[in-house]
Design an enzyme around this catalytic site. Structure first.
Site, PDB file in Angstrom:
ATOM      1  N   THR A 285       3.510  18.919 -81.404  1.00 40.31           N
ATOM      2  CA  THR A 285       3.782  19.508 -82.626  1.00 40.31           C
ATOM      3  C   THR A 285       3.620  18.800 -84.121  1.00 40.31           C
ATOM      4  O   THR A 285       3.748  19.549 -85.124  1.00 40.31           O
ATOM      5  CB  THR A 285       5.206  20.398 -82.645  1.00 40.31           C
ATOM      6  OG1 THR A 285       6.134  19.250 -82.532  1.00 40.31           O
ATOM      7  CG2 THR A 285       5.089  21.392 -81.311  1.00 40.31           C
ATOM      8  N   GLY A 286       3.563  17.595 -83.884  1.00 38.13           N
ATOM      9  CA  GLY A 286       3.434  16.845 -85.091  1.00 38.13           C
ATOM     10  C   GLY A 286       1.914  16.618 -85.347  1.00 38.13           C
ATOM     11  O   GLY A 286       0.885  17.295 -85.042  1.00 38.13           O
ATOM     12  N   SER A 287       1.597  16.162 -86.736  1.00 39.60           N
ATOM     13  CA  SER A 287       0.338  16.333 -87.472  1.00 39.60           C
ATOM     14  C   SER A 287      -0.407  15.644 -86.482  1.00 39.60           C
ATOM     15  O   SER A 287      -1.798  16.283 -86.379  1.00 39.60           O
ATOM     16  CB  SER A 287       0.426  15.781 -88.927  1.00 39.60           C
ATOM     17  OG  SER A 287       0.650  14.609 -88.789  1.00 39.60           O
TER      18      SER A 287
ATOM     19  N   LYS B 236      11.098  22.416 -78.868  1.00 38.15           N
ATOM     20  CA  LYS B 236       9.923  23.469 -79.228  1.00 38.15           C
ATOM     21  C   LYS B 236       9.500  24.130 -78.068  1.00 38.15           C
ATOM     22  O   LYS B 236       8.376  24.846 -78.356  1.00 38.15           O
ATOM     23  CB  LYS B 236       8.726  22.445 -79.962  1.00 38.15           C
ATOM     24  CG  LYS B 236       9.311  21.529 -81.099  1.00 38.15           C
ATOM     25  CD  LYS B 236       9.477  22.326 -82.120  1.00 38.15           C
ATOM     26  CE  LYS B 236       9.749  21.477 -83.427  1.00 38.15           C
ATOM     27  NZ  LYS B 236       9.981  22.110 -84.844  1.00 38.15           N
TER      28      LYS B 236
ATOM     29  N   ILE C 117      -0.609   6.287 -77.890  1.00 31.45           N
ATOM     30  CA  ILE C 117      -1.417   6.134 -78.983  1.00 31.45           C
ATOM     31  C   ILE C 117      -0.490   5.472 -80.039  1.00 31.45           C
ATOM     32  O   ILE C 117      -0.852   4.705 -80.988  1.00 31.45           O
ATOM     33  CB  ILE C 117      -1.861   7.381 -79.629  1.00 31.45           C
ATOM     34  CG1 ILE C 117      -2.650   8.196 -78.415  1.00 31.45           C
ATOM     35  CG2 ILE C 117      -2.712   7.194 -80.829  1.00 31.45           C
ATOM     36  CD1 ILE C 117      -3.854   7.358 -77.965  1.00 31.45           C
TER      37      ILE C 117
ATOM     38  N   GLU D  50       2.000   3.264 -82.523  1.00 36.15           N
ATOM     39  CA  GLU D  50       1.719   1.814 -82.691  1.00 36.15           C
ATOM     40  C   GLU D  50       3.146   1.243 -83.273  1.00 36.15           C
ATOM     41  O   GLU D  50       3.857   1.943 -83.842  1.00 36.15           O
ATOM     42  CB  GLU D  50       1.008   1.653 -84.015  1.00 36.15           C
ATOM     43  CG  GLU D  50       0.882   0.118 -84.448  1.00 36.15           C
ATOM     44  CD  GLU D  50      -0.209   0.117 -85.538  1.00 36.15           C
ATOM     45  OE1 GLU D  50      -0.416  -1.203 -86.327  1.00 36.15           O
ATOM     46  OE2 GLU D  50      -0.801   0.919 -86.242  1.00 36.15           O
TER      47      GLU D  50
ATOM     48  N   TYR E 154     -15.832   1.351 -81.604  1.00 37.91           N
ATOM     49  CA  TYR E 154     -16.782   2.246 -82.355  1.00 37.91           C
ATOM     50  C   TYR E 154     -18.101   1.439 -82.612  1.00 37.91           C
ATOM     51  O   TYR E 154     -19.241   2.100 -82.406  1.00 37.91           O
ATOM     52  CB  TYR E 154     -16.079   2.842 -83.605  1.00 37.91           C
ATOM     53  CG  TYR E 154     -14.910   3.608 -83.308  1.00 37.91           C
ATOM     54  CD1 TYR E 154     -14.314   3.996 -82.351  1.00 37.91           C
ATOM     55  CD2 TYR E 154     -13.806   3.843 -84.523  1.00 37.91           C
ATOM     56  CE1 TYR E 154     -12.952   4.507 -81.973  1.00 37.91           C
ATOM     57  CE2 TYR E 154     -12.767   4.455 -84.500  1.00 37.91           C
ATOM     58  CZ  TYR E 154     -12.408   4.818 -83.031  1.00 37.91           C
ATOM     59  OH  TYR E 154     -11.139   5.365 -83.085  1.00 37.91           O
TER      60      TYR E 154
ATOM     61  N   GLU F 130     -10.010 -10.642 -79.349  1.00 41.08           N
ATOM     62  CA  GLU F 130      -9.603 -11.017 -80.571  1.00 41.08           C
ATOM     63  C   GLU F 130      -8.635 -12.200 -80.266  1.00 41.08           C
ATOM     64  O   GLU F 130      -8.237 -12.594 -79.367  1.00 41.08           O
ATOM     65  CB  GLU F 130      -9.191  -9.926 -81.520  1.00 41.08           C
ATOM     66  CG  GLU F 130      -7.932  -9.344 -80.824  1.00 41.08           C
ATOM     67  CD  GLU F 130      -7.332  -8.227 -81.820  1.00 41.08           C
ATOM     68  OE1 GLU F 130      -6.174  -7.825 -81.835  1.00 41.08           O
ATOM     69  OE2 GLU F 130      -8.059  -7.393 -82.435  1.00 41.08           O
TER      70      GLU F 130
ATOM     71  N   HIS G   2      -3.917  -6.481 -85.927  1.00 44.01           N
ATOM     72  CA  HIS G   2      -2.953  -6.005 -84.876  1.00 44.01           C
ATOM     73  C   HIS G   2      -2.065  -7.211 -84.932  1.00 44.01           C
ATOM     74  O   HIS G   2      -2.058  -8.086 -85.302  1.00 44.01           O
ATOM     75  CB  HIS G   2      -3.869  -6.117 -83.620  1.00 44.01           C
ATOM     76  CG  HIS G   2      -4.653  -5.045 -83.511  1.00 44.01           C
ATOM     77  ND1 HIS G   2      -6.073  -5.165 -82.752  1.00 44.01           N
ATOM     78  CD2 HIS G   2      -5.058  -3.663 -84.036  1.00 44.01           C
ATOM     79  CE1 HIS G   2      -6.756  -4.213 -82.847  1.00 44.01           C
ATOM     80  NE2 HIS G   2      -5.989  -3.099 -83.709  1.00 44.01           N
TER      81      HIS G   2
END
Length: 290
Positions: free
Chosen positions: A17-19, A43, A96, A98, A159, A209, A247
């Site tokens: 329900t969050g953006s 919810k 997801i 962070e 990407y 990295e 990061h």
């Protein structure tokens, strides 16, 4: 084939329900991901993009036969969200979010070791098996189906690398972001082991990295256990010691450990072909795939 997720993956979105949860649920559904439920305390009974929302992950899993989770919650709620997913026997769990506190991640790692649940992340763009399913925030038009596995600590570099491969007609079996936080679930070594066992992955691209020891551990595994060719790229060659580069986990400590040069040297010694820039990766892949 693929690793970890495929057409049979049935997904609960925690924090739907969050953006971010709303937006990426819509994108995942558009890709073809089987989103069967959302879970947000208080919810229950709502619907987001046609997906039923439940108050608890256990109820959502029981009612929908879900077998995986993707988590979009604030960092402070991350531990409880992961514990709920583990208790509901969901696997894999994709985080997801962070910046989950490191003390919480230590507790999560302990629980994972007790249950065997696969956690990907935190601070990951997720995982995608092209043409089958996507759990996370990868662009829907990013990947093309093929036989090259990709594992990376950086979403942005992922990407770029995928785009370089696509331009040369090199498709991907599964693309996985392990996450950029200092303490994560699935590591390079874990993903390499899975790709090694996948008969339809003919080569692997490893995008590392500075900071941490993942690349060093990956090099050890490549040398001891990999027959599948590996092409590597390590970002941060010019990074100064003691400065975080992007990061939270991308930092060379004051004693000089975690440098790109050290990681590259060990990966080369293990037999990996190393690119100096992402644009060189397709050429190296073509040479090992011939």
């Amino acid at each position: 084939m693929s690793i970890f997720v495929d057409n049979d993956t049935r997904v609960i979105v925690q924090g739907i329900t969050g953006s971010q949860g709303k937006y990426h649920t819509e994108q995942m559904k558009a890709y073809g991901t089987d989103i069967v439920a959302g879970a947000v305390p208080g919810k229950g009974g709502e619907k987001i993009h046609g997906v039923p929302v439940f108050d608890t992950v256990f109820e959502a899993a029981e009612q929908t036969e879900a077998n995986a989770s993707v988590i979009f919650v604030p960092p402070a709620a991350g531990k409880d969200a992961v514990f709920e997913a583990i208790a509901a026997q969901l696997d894999p769990v994709i985080v997801i979010s962070e910046g989950i506190p490191q003390q919480d991640m230590l507790l999560i790692r302990r629980r994972l070791s007790e249950t065997g649940t696969r956690l990907i992340g935190p601070n990951t763009p997720g995982i995608i098996t092209p043409g089958q399913t996507k759990l996370g925030i990868f662009p829907n038009d990013l990947t093309a189906a093929g036989s090259v596995g990709i594992i990376s600590r950086s979403g942005t570099l992922t990407y770029q690398i995928v785009e370089e491969l696509n331009q040369e007609g090199i498709g991907q079996s599964t693309v996985l972001g392990v996450g950029g936080d200092p303490i994560i679930g699935t590591t390079f070594r874990d993903a390499l082991s899975a790709f090694e066992a996948d008969p339809q992955t003919d080569a692997v691209v490893l995008c590392g990295e500075i900071g941490g020891e993942q690349e060093e551990q990956a090099a050890e595994f490549i040398q001891e256990s990999m027959t599948t060719p590996v092409v590597g790229f390590v970002a941060g060659r010019t990074a100064p010691a003691g400065t975080r580069m992007g990061h939270a986990g991308a930092i060379i400590t004051s004693d000089g450990t975690g440098t790109a040069e050290h990681k590259i040297r060990l990966l080369k010694r293990a037999g990996a072909d190393i690119a100096h820039a992402p644009k060189e990766i397709p050429t190296l892949l073509k040479s090992v795939l011939e």
